[in-house]
Design a protein around this motif. Structure first.
Motif, PDB file in Angstrom:
ATOM      1  N   ILE A 195       0.857  -1.182   0.000  1.00 22.55           N
ATOM      2  CA  ILE A 195       0.000   0.000   0.000  1.00 22.55           C
ATOM      3  C   ILE A 195       0.891   1.229   0.000  1.00 22.55           C
ATOM      4  O   ILE A 195       1.747   1.382   0.896  1.00 22.55           O
ATOM      5  CB  ILE A 195      -0.910   0.031   1.240  1.00 22.55           C
ATOM      6  CG1 ILE A 195      -1.795  -1.223   1.301  1.00 22.55           C
ATOM      7  CG2 ILE A 195      -1.772   1.298   1.257  1.00 22.55           C
ATOM      8  CD1 ILE A 195      -2.495  -1.420   2.638  1.00 22.55           C
ATOM      9  N   GLY A 196       0.720   2.096  -0.988  1.00 23.99           N
ATOM     10  CA  GLY A 196       1.500   3.316  -0.969  1.00 23.99           C
ATOM     11  C   GLY A 196       1.848   3.856  -2.338  1.00 23.99           C
ATOM     12  O   GLY A 196       1.324   3.413  -3.372  1.00 23.99           O
ATOM     13  N   GLU A 197       2.749   4.792  -2.332  1.00 27.36           N
ATOM     14  CA  GLU A 197       3.089   5.593  -3.502  1.00 27.36           C
ATOM     15  C   GLU A 197       3.698   4.747  -4.621  1.00 27.36           C
ATOM     16  O   GLU A 197       4.648   4.003  -4.412  1.00 27.36           O
ATOM     17  CB  GLU A 197       4.082   6.671  -3.066  1.00 27.36           C
ATOM     18  CG  GLU A 197       4.347   7.752  -4.072  1.00 27.36           C
ATOM     19  CD  GLU A 197       5.263   8.817  -3.492  1.00 27.36           C
ATOM     20  OE1 GLU A 197       6.347   9.035  -4.056  1.00 27.36           O
ATOM     21  OE2 GLU A 197       4.891   9.417  -2.453  1.00 27.36           O
ATOM     22  N   GLY A 198       3.117   4.869  -5.819  1.00 29.08           N
ATOM     23  CA  GLY A 198       3.625   4.147  -6.978  1.00 29.08           C
ATOM     24  C   GLY A 198       3.000   2.793  -7.193  1.00 29.08           C
ATOM     25  O   GLY A 198       3.318   2.099  -8.170  1.00 29.08           O
ATOM     26  N   LEU A 199       2.099   2.369  -6.295  1.00 29.37           N
ATOM     27  CA  LEU A 199       1.424   1.080  -6.408  1.00 29.37           C
ATOM     28  C   LEU A 199      -0.050   1.291  -6.753  1.00 29.37           C
ATOM     29  O   LEU A 199      -0.575   2.395  -6.672  1.00 29.37           O
ATOM     30  CB  LEU A 199       1.541   0.304  -5.092  1.00 29.37           C
ATOM     31  CG  LEU A 199       2.949   0.110  -4.536  1.00 29.37           C
ATOM     32  CD1 LEU A 199       2.884  -0.701  -3.242  1.00 29.37           C
ATOM     33  CD2 LEU A 199       3.864  -0.566  -5.551  1.00 29.37           C
TER      34      LEU A 199
END
Length: 427
Positions: free
Chosen positions: A49-53
């Motif tokens: 979970i998070g940035e770029g996903l």
């Protein structure tokens, strides 16, 4: 971080997301990506979970004092997994909460979260006859119990403190506090005239989380419950505190997500995401909806999907689904499915707009199937295969390769035949 189980999960997630393990490790180190997984439990379907996903979606299930049925909650869990939930949270407040959690955990292949203050309050009501009589020790006892059971992430309402309560008293809100965990915490603080134990003893929270590799989901106890209350002083005061707690947890190597509103008008969604990313060091943002209007009970899965698509486009990483029954009743099996599908549509739409390659490729591939009138492939590759299959089976048409909307006037079929003639007999 580089134990065998974690590296296995990193490999699975890297393949799912079409990114490198080094990419994941770098952003995990920076606090921009989390992989919720308790060291006491093995996940069949881990997620990042998070940035770029890809934008992830959570499903809430759980009993209430008015409806206690473990078999029903197991069916909800099954539906959540079947229709693509990335995580699930048990929000039970009725029945044997320990038993319910353990039964659900045993059957859950995806990351599993809880809200510990619910169980603390329920047990305090039973044992001590009054929520206000719960002790700080009760809270940490439950945290330890849930950690030992294998819970992967907790919602912790540690951002509410005596300072934020002063701000709340001076704010003319319509809906005051709508977070159940936030209300329970505030009730204890007000009646005992003491600081929030989860804030005061946050080091103990960190210690337990680190020992079991639990991801902290820092709850928004002062989130707005109406669009008129959105982005006000109490909400932002709590967010500032959550940013400080994020730093503290990060320095100890504990993963953190930040929970966000709530009810937010369309024109304030971007600013809410920007504020969270700025104040909380770009930690993953986990939003409930947000709901963009207050006047659509029975359709809040739609109002939240509208807000969720925008929030995810602007940078939110994790959407908590909202069902059609939000504000009205405990969700039914159909409500769970409808809410999840609506939230997944929002997440996927944002991913397309953000340029996530797997999302773009999915749409492109599906369009090719539509052009070919390849109904089997369309159904198989649909976000929810069950409904298009039901619709397709229900029609009676003399043309197998078109739908009953256009029939023999199908534009795609007509253009296909026209182009074939043009190629044979060009102008």
């Amino acid at each position: 971080m580089k134990d065998k189980i974690t590296m296995l999960y990193l490999g699975i997630i890297a393949k799912q997301e079409a990114v490198s393990i080094d990419f994941l490790l770098e952003r995990i180190k920076d606090g921009r990506i989390v992989i919720p997984h308790n060291k006491n439990r093995k996940l069949l379907k881990p997620c990042g979970i998070g940035e770029g996903l890809r934008t992830k979606v959570n499903v809430n299930i759980g009993t209430s004092p008015d409806l206690i049925d473990i078999s029903l909650e197991l069916k909800k869990l099954k539906i959540a997994v079947q229709f693509g939930a990335d995580t699930v949270m048990d929000l039970s407040t009725g029945g044997d909460l320990k038993k319910i959690r353990r039964v659900l955990l045993k059957e859950c292949p995806i990351p599993f979260g809880t809200v510990p203050i619910y169980q603390v309050a329920v047990e305090a009501s039973k044992k001590r006859k009054d929520i206000s009589k719960m002790k700080a020790a009760d809270i940490f006892e439950i945290l330890e119990e849930k950690a030992e059971d294998g819970v992967d992430f907790w919602t912790i309402h540690a951002g509410i403190n005596l300072d934020s309560l002063k701000r709340l008293r001076n704010q003319d809100r319509i809906t005051s506090v709508v977070s159940r965990g936030g209300t329970l915490t505030i009730e204890w603080m007000v009646r005992n005239k003491k600081e929030n134990p989860l804030y005061e003893y946050f080091d103990r929270v960190i210690e337990i989380a680190k020992r079991y590799n639990i991801t902290l989901s820092l709850g928004d106890g002062l989130r707005p419950g109406s669009i008129s209350d959105a982005t006000d002083r109490p909400q932002i005061q709590e967010l500032i505190t959550l940013g400080e707690l994020t730093n503290k947890a990060g320095q100890s190597g504990v993963a953190v997500m930040i929970e966000g509103p709530g009810h937010v008008p369309l024109n304030q969604i971007e600013s809410n995401v920007v504020l969270e990313k700025k104040l909380c060091n770009r930690a993953p943002f986990y939003v409930l909806g947000p709901l963009v209007t207050d006047v659509a009970p029975g359709y809040d899965h739609i109002t939240s999907a509208i807000g969720g698509a925008l929030a995810a486009f602007y940078g939110a990483d994790f959407l908590c689904y909202v069902t059609p029954s939000e504000h009205l009743r405990i969700p039914s099996l159909e409500d769970v499915k409808e809410g999840l599908i609506a939230s997944r549509i929002a997440a996927h739409s944002a991913d397309v707009a953000k340029g996530i390659s797997s999302a773009i490729d999915w749409d492109k591939r599906f369009s090719e199937f539509r052009k070919e009138r390849n109904w089997k492939a369309q159904i198989k590759n649909a976000l929810d295969p069950t409904r298009p299959a039901e619709y397709r089976e229900s029609i009676k048409s003399s043309f197998d390769d078109v739908c009953s909307m256009c029939g023999k006037y199908c534009s795609m079929k007509s253009m296909e035949e026209l182009l074939k003639r043009v190629l044979k007999n060009p102008y």
